[in-house]
Design a protein around this motif. Sequence first.
Motif, PDB file in Angstrom:
ATOM      1  N   THR B 551      50.147  40.579 -12.383  1.00 44.91           N
ATOM      2  CA  THR B 551      49.293  39.712 -11.584  1.00 44.91           C
ATOM      3  C   THR B 551      49.678  39.817 -10.122  1.00 44.91           C
ATOM      4  O   THR B 551      50.846  39.773  -9.768  1.00 44.91           O
ATOM      5  N   ASN B 552      48.715  40.020  -9.298  1.00 48.42           N
ATOM      6  CA  ASN B 552      48.985  40.128  -7.877  1.00 48.42           C
ATOM      7  C   ASN B 552      48.011  39.218  -7.145  1.00 48.42           C
ATOM      8  O   ASN B 552      46.965  39.646  -6.679  1.00 48.42           O
ATOM      9  N   LYS B 553      48.378  37.958  -7.091  1.00 48.34           N
ATOM     10  CA  LYS B 553      47.479  36.977  -6.521  1.00 48.34           C
ATOM     11  C   LYS B 553      47.268  37.180  -5.019  1.00 48.34           C
ATOM     12  O   LYS B 553      46.332  36.659  -4.442  1.00 48.34           O
ATOM     13  N   ASP B 554      48.169  37.903  -4.405  1.00 49.58           N
ATOM     14  CA  ASP B 554      48.016  38.110  -2.968  1.00 49.58           C
ATOM     15  C   ASP B 554      47.140  39.323  -2.667  1.00 49.58           C
ATOM     16  O   ASP B 554      46.866  39.625  -1.511  1.00 49.58           O
ATOM     17  N   GLN B 555      46.755  40.007  -3.721  1.00 46.60           N
ATOM     18  CA  GLN B 555      45.913  41.179  -3.515  1.00 46.60           C
ATOM     19  C   GLN B 555      44.631  40.768  -2.790  1.00 46.60           C
ATOM     20  O   GLN B 555      43.902  39.898  -3.223  1.00 46.60           O
ATOM     21  N   THR B 556      44.382  41.370  -1.657  1.00 46.97           N
ATOM     22  CA  THR B 556      43.149  41.051  -0.945  1.00 46.97           C
ATOM     23  C   THR B 556      41.983  41.663  -1.701  1.00 46.97           C
ATOM     24  O   THR B 556      42.060  42.778  -2.212  1.00 46.97           O
ATOM     25  N   SER B 557      40.945  40.933  -1.774  1.00 50.84           N
ATOM     26  CA  SER B 557      39.799  41.369  -2.561  1.00 50.84           C
ATOM     27  C   SER B 557      38.528  40.868  -1.914  1.00 50.84           C
ATOM     28  O   SER B 557      38.499  39.806  -1.291  1.00 50.84           O
ATOM     29  N   LYS B 558      37.491  41.634  -2.078  1.00 51.23           N
ATOM     30  CA  LYS B 558      36.190  41.206  -1.547  1.00 51.23           C
ATOM     31  C   LYS B 558      35.426  40.391  -2.586  1.00 51.23           C
ATOM     32  O   LYS B 558      34.361  39.864  -2.306  1.00 51.23           O
ATOM     33  N   VAL B 559      35.962  40.331  -3.787  1.00 49.38           N
ATOM     34  CA  VAL B 559      35.226  39.677  -4.867  1.00 49.38           C
ATOM     35  C   VAL B 559      35.195  38.167  -4.630  1.00 49.38           C
ATOM     36  O   VAL B 559      36.212  37.558  -4.303  1.00 49.38           O
ATOM     37  N   ASP B 560      33.998  37.599  -4.777  1.00 40.37           N
ATOM     38  CA  ASP B 560      33.917  36.149  -4.676  1.00 40.37           C
ATOM     39  C   ASP B 560      33.006  35.610  -5.762  1.00 40.37           C
ATOM     40  O   ASP B 560      32.307  36.373  -6.459  1.00 40.37           O
ATOM     41  N   GLY B 561      33.060  34.317  -5.909  1.00 43.08           N
ATOM     42  CA  GLY B 561      32.220  33.675  -6.906  1.00 43.08           C
ATOM     43  C   GLY B 561      31.630  32.393  -6.340  1.00 43.08           C
ATOM     44  O   GLY B 561      32.250  31.739  -5.492  1.00 43.08           O
ATOM     45  N   ILE B 562      30.463  32.071  -6.788  1.00 41.74           N
ATOM     46  CA  ILE B 562      29.823  30.831  -6.337  1.00 41.74           C
ATOM     47  C   ILE B 562      29.673  29.923  -7.546  1.00 41.74           C
ATOM     48  O   ILE B 562      29.041  30.291  -8.550  1.00 41.74           O
ATOM     49  N   LEU B 563      30.285  28.764  -7.428  1.00 44.83           N
ATOM     50  CA  LEU B 563      30.266  27.801  -8.531  1.00 44.83           C
ATOM     51  C   LEU B 563      29.238  26.725  -8.220  1.00 44.83           C
ATOM     52  O   LEU B 563      29.227  26.149  -7.130  1.00 44.83           O
ATOM     53  N   ASP B 564      28.372  26.450  -9.190  1.00 48.10           N
ATOM     54  CA  ASP B 564      27.400  25.373  -9.030  1.00 48.10           C
ATOM     55  C   ASP B 564      27.442  24.512 -10.288  1.00 48.10           C
ATOM     56  O   ASP B 564      27.473  25.029 -11.408  1.00 48.10           O
ATOM     57  N   ILE B 565      27.478  23.198 -10.078  1.00 53.49           N
ATOM     58  CA  ILE B 565      27.550  22.277 -11.217  1.00 53.49           C
ATOM     59  C   ILE B 565      26.443  21.246 -11.034  1.00 53.49           C
ATOM     60  O   ILE B 565      26.405  20.545 -10.013  1.00 53.49           O
ATOM     61  N   GLN B 566      25.556  21.163 -11.987  1.00 52.22           N
ATOM     62  CA  GLN B 566      24.420  20.251 -11.867  1.00 52.22           C
ATOM     63  C   GLN B 566      24.333  19.351 -13.089  1.00 52.22           C
ATOM     64  O   GLN B 566      24.644  19.767 -14.216  1.00 52.22           O
ATOM     65  N   LEU B 567      23.881  18.116 -12.816  1.00 51.80           N
ATOM     66  CA  LEU B 567      23.582  17.176 -13.901  1.00 51.80           C
ATOM     67  C   LEU B 567      22.086  17.215 -14.145  1.00 51.80           C
ATOM     68  O   LEU B 567      21.292  16.844 -13.273  1.00 51.80           O
TER      69      LEU B 567
END
Lengths: 112, 676
Positions: B551-567
């Motif tokens: 695991t290399n949590k400091d690895q720079t990455s372009k990957v992102d995620g968008i979280l949406d939570i709706q009721l």
Amino acid sequence: MRKYVLIIFLFLMACEPDMVEEIPSINTTEIIFDSNEVSVTNGQDISFEVVSTTQHQLIISTQDGSVLSKESFIPTLGLNTRKIYTKTLPKEKLVLTLQTTEEIEKIYIIIK
Amino acid sequence: MKKFILNLIFILIVSFWGYSQTGAGYLNYRAVRTHSGNGTIPTEYGNYPANSTQFDAMFDLTNPANTLIGEGEVIGNSAQGTNGGKPPGVSGNYFAVEYKGWFLAKASGSYTFYIYSDDAAEVWIGDTKVAGRYFGSGSTSGQITLEADTWYPLMTRYQEFGGSDYLIVQVYSSMFQGYYNLGDANRNYPVSNIPPVTTPTISLHYDVNFKFGTNINPSTFTINTHHRVSEQEIAKNSTSNSIGLDSNGEATITSQIDETLVGQGKYDITATPGNVEWVVIYSPMVTNKYKYRIGLDVREFPSGVDLDDINNIELLDLVDTDGTSTAFESTFNNSWATTTSDQYWNNFNFYIWNPIPFSSSNYSSSIRSASGYHALKVELNFTEVTAYKTQYVVFDSPNNLQSLVDDIITVSDVYLGFNELSNSGIGMNESGNEYDYGIQYTNSDINRDGQFDFQDTYMMMDFLNGGTLFDTSYLAAVMRLTKTSEYNSISSTNWNGYTTQTMYPLNLNTTDTNYDIDVSVSWLGDVNLSHSPTPTNNLSVTGKSSVIRKTNKDQTSKVDGILDIQLVNNTIEVTLKVNSNQEILKGTQFRLSFDDSILTFDKIQTTAKGTPFHSKRTSYINFGSIITNDDILDGTTEYKLIFNSSEELTSILGLVSLTKTEVISESGEQMKVYIK
């Protein structure tokens, strides 16, 4: 002797109960974003004030900015109160953000 | 009645005092009236004992000629002790007195014991008769070499037939100069009637050092110490309470150790001079070395004990063997267990470079030389060998075992395993160019069949999908404890045989006082060693690549995620969009925690390529996808999870949260995902 009895009688008659002044209760709702850091527990109500009725988001994120949970809602003008659930959150210091497209308020929350 | 009870208590107290032993300066004595108290000469001894055997006979209370005068303790260096020989109750003629205790040699060297007596007398140190005389008044002396700071069993005795009677024992040594009475502690010849060491005791200090991988917090684990009850059963030591490991994985478990010594079913045999020839030593075969056949009379063996049960045999000053002999750097197996025994003799072979020195033995009176053999007139003593119980340090199962396992075994482990196999690592040739250490093969053998193949990766894939082919429901199914020195030498050719377990044998030894063991903690399924220690050696690993994929949590990455939570209509819809942003992704894994007191998981939908997976746990969902072919997770991948609520919801903040994220690159490296 009669004189003494009379004096005691007058003394007792002179006593009156103290008057207790009633203090009117004040609405003590705390605005969560007025603090820099608060502890929160599961199911706790959090209150805040808004100045518009556009869609707002409450976001819980780690200190390095990665989002853990969020909620979108349309508030009422002024004071709003919503619940925060903490059972799914890591027991650490997190960031609570209230944001619209125009303004952002932040506070550190410590999950208990 | 009350008076009777008080008297009884008093008598009991006095009796107890009578048999108590004071210790320093004191000796125990036993006095016997001999010669029927009237000078009658029995058949077992004469006016005076002619030797030690006849002396023994004077104290044999089964002989009607002898009766007990008294026994107890006296000050050693006194007229009642060995500076006079007159303990309480001893007077007149026809008696024998024996003193027993321990003598402390305060310096190493030769000690001379002098006897002045009327009549016969002896001094013994341990099994060695130092001096003895067998007539009327007179004196004698003898020498013995002793080790410093050692308590030796002491016995001295004398007898009186008629006339004067006394016993005085003195000691001389060049280390302390001068002749002084035995028991004169001020002159460096102390005695005691309490065994200086009554039971084996140890000053035990036991440290265990568990080496974890960097992504494990050792202080979340607690341990106990157990002992072996049977082949299939262990039980927690009565003194054991859970001890937490510190942040380095270390703990002192001294308080948990059971120091009780128990019999091991093995016996040491020793011989002391006796009246019957229970041992015969046949003349040796002389071929490069002396091979003796020694017979021990079976009647001397306790019921159920035979030569297979013997740990060591010591016959006077002639033979001392634990079953092997070493001479001139050669080791010979005395192999007593394989030697034929019959109904009369338990025979064993004894190999030695030089012949047994019968002629120079100190026990010549116990040895009879005959044609073709020597017979030993000895009693055989059997002492069971004791040792600590077989004990283990055992990990308690943590409360968060399921999430711990889910942290350890993730999509990157499965992807790495698939790559190792698909790159020709299949078929046990370990040449997939993906693994760096032998322990990775051990961790990959999920079905524990000694082979790493697609059955294992299939089970890992099943695990990601929430299946139970890989049973991780108990700690011993995944935790592996390996001596660190062994762990560091596991190679691609010797990685088998390291089973998972939560108990580690302590191998307690009564001769040790300080223990400090290093044990490495690795995990079945942890293919990329993200939660196991990195071995210091990568021995003999063929096809080794240069990067270990941790695991290399400091690895720079372009990957992102968008979280949406709706009721939506009292259901919660969670949408996660993962954007690769030109990174080549081969796998993703996320953990969405939910408040299971309010929500129930309904379903998951995804647009993911490859093989999507998800596993539902009590309060979280693991989900993601993995590519095991040439394809990639490009563009945007969307996951939608639906939860139903058991109550009317007005707020949902925190009811679900995305607590773990992981994406892996084409090379198998774990990359950080930034969730917005």
